[in-house]
Write an enzyme that holds these catalytic residues in place. Structure first.
Site, PDB file in Angstrom:
ATOM      1  N   GLU A  92      43.246  43.304  43.700  1.00  0.00           N
ATOM      2  CA  GLU A  92      42.465  43.986  42.671  1.00  0.00           C
ATOM      3  C   GLU A  92      41.091  44.353  43.232  1.00  0.00           C
ATOM      4  OE1 GLU A  92      40.320  42.957  38.424  1.00  0.00           O
ATOM      5  OE2 GLU A  92      42.020  41.744  39.057  1.00  0.00           O
ATOM      6  N   GLU A 119      66.315  22.644  34.381  1.00  0.00           N
ATOM      7  CA  GLU A 119      67.543  22.032  33.858  1.00  0.00           C
ATOM      8  C   GLU A 119      67.262  20.642  33.281  1.00  0.00           C
ATOM      9  OE1 GLU A 119      66.913  23.431  36.797  1.00  0.00           O
ATOM     10  OE2 GLU A 119      68.756  23.914  37.883  1.00  0.00           O
ATOM     11  N   SER A 124      30.217  52.604  37.646  1.00  0.00           N
ATOM     12  CA  SER A 124      31.398  52.752  36.777  1.00  0.00           C
ATOM     13  C   SER A 124      32.349  51.575  36.953  1.00  0.00           C
ATOM     14  CB  SER A 124      32.135  54.071  37.035  1.00  0.00           C
ATOM     15  OG  SER A 124      31.281  55.165  36.969  1.00  0.00           O
TER      16      SER A 124
END
Length: 325
Positions: A253, A53, A170
């Protein structure tokens, strides 16, 4: 009401600019409108000050908000701080015609007091209980209401539900485009967590490798019962995220075991799945709960909120369906 919802959605999108640099304060957005035209806009600044604000009102100068409507995603704070004035005081002095609030503030120092102060100053106040404002402030709200960070679990997997080959190889299942998207997601989280096995096997950098966003690197956390590796903080169990008092948004993750542990503890609020058009076969599989064909229909526990194509990969995000509080 249609205009109120539209302008509040704009304020919520502005609030996203503050995340995660606004911590320890919530990432609030503010839009000031007169006669259907935006005359100022603001969002919580780095380290939490100025508030949204004040950031917007500073663009107008004295008397500049007269006759305008202020849209702010969170109830203006009513408690004074050594770091700056209360937003309810600032708005009362600016004297806009109206203040529209996305959601009330659960912080007992402000809850209801900011609204009352504005009303006492003769300003019309409307509270929307706006879904987009609530979503944009999810980290702050979960920290206030549940005493822990908002948790996003990210997994990249093949079409047959594997996250790596059986030998752990991978590392890059998804394409470069999808990996860039992951880095953008890292940049809006306070901290990033991997399991101890993933840390020992891959020594991941867990940083943000996108131009201009190096300052957005999240804190690195490892889920392990052993000592914290250099440059990280360690927690011994998913429930220990409650001890991360300076973290509003946590990105989990890496590692099927870590993913399973957070799901089993029912601590995942948002699930992000990157699915690559490849088959691995006999590999390390994602947790069974995640390999479902239609996760959004899994006993009503998850709701699909976003999906898109990222090059050759498909991205889908699911939100945990919970009761408030």
């Amino acid at each position: 009401m249609i205009d109120d919802t539209r302008w509040m959605a704009a304020a919520a999108r502005l609030g996203a600019r503050a995340r995660p640099l606004s911590r320890p304060n919530p990432a609030v957005g503010c839009v000031i409108v007169r006669d259907g035209i935006v005359i100022a806009r603001g969002w919580t600044q780095p380290s939490g000050r100025p508030h949204a604000e004040a950031h917007a009102l500073d663009q107008l100068g004295p008397g500049g908000a007269a006759g305008a409507t202020v849209y702010v995603t969170l109830e203006p704070c009513a408690h004074r701080s050594e770091r700056g004035p209360a937003c309810a005081d600032v708005l009362a002095e600016a004297s806009p015609a109206r203040v529209v609030i996305g959601i009330g503030d659960p912080d007992p120092r402000t809850s209801g007091k900011g609204i009352a102060q504005l009303t006492d100053a003769g300003i019309e106040v409307t509270v929307l209980d706006d879904a987009e404002s609530r979503e944009s402030l999810s980290g702050f709200l979960i920290r206030e209401e549940r005493g822990r960070p908002h948790v996003t679990l990210k997994l990249a997997m093949s079409l047959d539900g594997c996250i790596a080959r059986k030998d752990g190889e991978s590392r890059w299942i998804t394409s470069e485009i999808a990996r860039g998207h992951v880095h953008a997601r890292r940049a809006i989280h306070d901290a990033i967590l991997v399991g101890g096995g993933t840390w020992r096997a891959d020594a991941p950098r867990l940083d943000v490798r996108l131009p201009g966003l190096a300052e957005r690197n999240p804190e690195r956390i490892v889920l392990t019962r052993g000592p914290a590796p250099d440059g990280t903080r360690a927690i011994s169990a998913p429930e220990a995220i409650r001890e991360l008092e300076d973290v509003q948004y946590l990105y989990v993750e890496g590692g099927s075991q870590a993913a399973s542990a957070f799901i089993e503890a029912d601590l995942v609020d948002r699930l992000e799945i990157y699915r690559a058009p490849i088959l691995i076969g006999d590999g390390l599989r994602a947790p069974d709960d995640i390999v479902l064909e239609r996760l959004d229909n899994a006993h009503g526990s998850w709701r699909l909120v976003e999906q898109r194509q990222l090059g050759s990969d498909h991205f889908a995000a699911y939100q945990r369906v919970r009761e408030r509080g």
